[in-house]
Design a protein around this motif. Sequence first.
Motif, short mmCIF file in Angstrom:
data_model
loop_
_atom_site.label_atom_id
_atom_site.label_comp_id
_atom_site.label_asym_id
_atom_site.label_seq_id
_atom_site.Cartn_x
_atom_site.Cartn_y
_atom_site.Cartn_z
N VAL A 278 21.10 -94.60 10.68
CA VAL A 278 21.01 -94.63 12.14
C VAL A 278 19.96 -95.66 12.52
O VAL A 278 18.83 -95.65 12.02
CB VAL A 278 20.62 -93.25 12.70
N LEU A 279 20.33 -96.58 13.43
CA LEU A 279 19.42 -97.59 13.93
C LEU A 279 18.75 -97.08 15.20
O LEU A 279 19.42 -96.76 16.19
CB LEU A 279 20.16 -98.88 14.21
N ALA A 280 17.44 -96.98 15.15
CA ALA A 280 16.64 -96.54 16.29
C ALA A 280 15.63 -97.63 16.63
O ALA A 280 15.62 -98.70 16.03
CB ALA A 280 15.94 -95.22 15.96
N SER A 281 14.79 -97.35 17.61
CA SER A 281 13.80 -98.35 18.04
C SER A 281 12.41 -97.75 18.03
O SER A 281 12.23 -96.58 18.37
CB SER A 281 14.13 -98.86 19.44
N ARG A 282 11.44 -98.57 17.67
CA ARG A 282 10.05 -98.13 17.77
C ARG A 282 9.53 -98.27 19.21
O ARG A 282 8.42 -97.83 19.51
CB ARG A 282 9.18 -98.92 16.80
N SER A 283 10.32 -98.89 20.10
CA SER A 283 9.96 -98.94 21.52
C SER A 283 9.93 -97.51 22.07
O SER A 283 10.67 -96.64 21.61
CB SER A 283 10.96 -99.78 22.30
N ILE A 284 9.12 -97.29 23.07
CA ILE A 284 8.93 -95.92 23.55
C ILE A 284 10.04 -95.46 24.49
O ILE A 284 10.12 -94.28 24.82
CB ILE A 284 7.56 -95.75 24.23
N ALA A 285 10.89 -96.37 24.96
CA ALA A 285 11.95 -95.98 25.87
C ALA A 285 13.11 -96.96 25.74
O ALA A 285 12.96 -98.07 25.24
CB ALA A 285 11.45 -95.95 27.32
N GLY A 286 14.28 -96.53 26.21
CA GLY A 286 15.46 -97.38 26.20
C GLY A 286 16.40 -97.07 25.05
O GLY A 286 16.06 -96.35 24.11
N ARG A 287 17.61 -97.66 25.13
CA ARG A 287 18.67 -97.37 24.19
C ARG A 287 18.76 -98.42 23.09
O ARG A 287 18.41 -99.57 23.29
CB ARG A 287 20.02 -97.31 24.91
N PHE A 299 26.89 -99.12 10.72
CA PHE A 299 25.71 -98.42 11.22
C PHE A 299 26.06 -97.44 12.35
O PHE A 299 27.11 -97.55 13.00
CB PHE A 299 24.67 -99.41 11.73
N ILE A 300 25.15 -96.51 12.58
CA ILE A 300 25.19 -95.59 13.72
C ILE A 300 24.01 -95.96 14.62
O ILE A 300 22.94 -96.33 14.11
CB ILE A 300 25.05 -94.14 13.23
N VAL A 301 24.17 -95.91 15.92
CA VAL A 301 23.06 -96.21 16.82
C VAL A 301 22.57 -94.93 17.49
O VAL A 301 23.33 -93.99 17.73
CB VAL A 301 23.43 -97.28 17.87
N SER A 302 21.28 -94.93 17.81
CA SER A 302 20.59 -93.69 18.21
C SER A 302 20.63 -93.41 19.70
O SER A 302 20.08 -92.40 20.13
CB SER A 302 19.13 -93.77 17.77
N ASP A 303 21.26 -94.30 20.49
CA ASP A 303 21.14 -94.17 21.94
C ASP A 303 19.66 -94.29 22.29
O ASP A 303 19.01 -95.23 21.84
CB ASP A 303 21.78 -92.87 22.45
N ASN A 304 19.09 -93.35 23.05
CA ASN A 304 17.68 -93.49 23.42
C ASN A 304 16.80 -92.47 22.70
O ASN A 304 15.65 -92.25 23.11
CB ASN A 304 17.49 -93.37 24.93
N LEU A 305 17.30 -91.86 21.64
CA LEU A 305 16.47 -90.90 20.91
C LEU A 305 15.39 -91.63 20.12
O LEU A 305 15.64 -92.63 19.45
CB LEU A 305 17.33 -90.08 19.95
N ALA A 310 16.08 -88.72 16.35
CA ALA A 310 17.31 -89.19 15.72
C ALA A 310 17.44 -88.59 14.33
O ALA A 310 18.55 -88.24 13.89
CB ALA A 310 17.31 -90.72 15.66
N ARG A 311 16.34 -88.47 13.62
CA ARG A 311 16.35 -87.83 12.29
C ARG A 311 16.89 -86.40 12.38
O ARG A 311 17.72 -85.99 11.55
CB ARG A 311 14.94 -87.83 11.72
N ILE A 312 16.44 -85.66 13.37
CA ILE A 312 16.87 -84.27 13.49
C ILE A 312 18.36 -84.17 13.76
O ILE A 312 19.08 -83.38 13.14
CB ILE A 312 16.06 -83.57 14.61
N LEU A 313 18.85 -85.01 14.67
CA LEU A 313 20.28 -84.97 14.98
C LEU A 313 21.11 -85.39 13.78
O LEU A 313 22.16 -84.81 13.50
CB LEU A 313 20.58 -85.85 16.20
N LEU A 314 20.65 -86.38 13.03
CA LEU A 314 21.38 -86.79 11.83
C LEU A 314 21.37 -85.67 10.79
O LEU A 314 22.40 -85.41 10.16
CB LEU A 314 20.78 -88.07 11.26
N MET A 315 20.25 -85.01 10.62
CA MET A 315 20.19 -83.89 9.67
C MET A 315 21.21 -82.82 10.02
O MET A 315 21.95 -82.32 9.16
CB MET A 315 18.78 -83.29 9.65
N LEU A 316 21.27 -82.47 11.28
CA LEU A 316 22.22 -81.44 11.71
C LEU A 316 23.65 -81.94 11.62
O LEU A 316 24.56 -81.19 11.21
CB LEU A 316 21.89 -80.98 13.13
N GLY A 317 23.87 -83.20 12.00
CA GLY A 317 25.22 -83.75 11.90
C GLY A 317 25.74 -83.72 10.48
O GLY A 317 26.91 -83.42 10.23
#
Length: 334
Positions: A278-287, A299-305, A310-317
């Motif tokens: 999952v590709l996420a961002s170290r920025s504090i806001a935004g998608r 790849f999977i993208v994290s939206d704005n998580l 994002a780790r938690i949602l991937l674990m549950l997914g």
Amino acid sequence: MNASKPSIAIVATGGSIAGVGPDRMDFILYPELGEHITIEQSLQRIPEANDIAHISSEDLVSVGSTAIGPEEWLSLAQRINELAQDNSIDGVVVTHGTATLEETAYFLHLTVKSGKPVVVTGAMRPPTALGTDADLNLLDAIRVAACPRTGGLGVLTILNNEIQSARDVVKTNTFRVETFKPNELGFLGYADSDGEVVLYRAPLRKHTMETEFDVTGKDTLPRVDIVYCHAGSDALLIDAVRSNKSDGLVLAGFGGGSFPPKAIEAAAEAVKEGIPVVLASRSIAGRVVMTPRKAEQGFIVSDNLQPQKARILLMLGLTLTNSRDEIQRMFSEY
């Protein structure tokens, strides 16, 4: 006893809200001492809570939240689901350390199977410190959990009088009592100075009873690691995740989804080896949004998580599927 008062169950886990420091001027040493008062002792400090609700309480664990992880999340979610099934209980409060409060709250947001209010609170100053926020935050949590209008909103947090959605809330400051913020999306309301619970908006993303995640009977979750990119990042840490054969990886990059070349190349190799990334961002806001190249690389993208959520949602997914498309759907819905 006023039978019309709601009944609130409190599940305590320790943290700063129960911390014991060496003196009233200690704001930093108490976590290293590791001492905690019980939830009963916390409640004795706020007898006013008995005017709000009938209260039952228990100490599930008594640790700093740096010691809380997937095993404790599962125990906590399962206990809350048990309590929520009790028709005599109207809401649940969780007390928790602030270091990982946002992660536990989001895990519960996805796994609690009830529309009853579930409210997570903590404190930035222990009850032994001058100017502690522990007492008021606990009282506010009871007030919010006792308010029937907070049901159906998913798991909420309350600190510094501000009601937040567990999906959006993030700790933004190391010591200030106003540390928990929802980035640019806005908090939901107040537990205000006149004793009222005032709400102005509601979360729209799926949560609690609307989710497909069932943790009943589970005692482990898939392992997902986070690699944080910086200028000059290479393959070293990503290759460590690959060598470990972790179940998933969250890669925290720059801005809206750019990454150092060597890092993204190693992540693409991880995808080829069957590790969802999952590709996420170290920025504090935004998608982080999908592009044709990211899709081609799998790849999977994290939206704005945030990466930690994002780790938690991937674990549950990953408890349900390894399908990239299905997991991407989850990031769009939750």
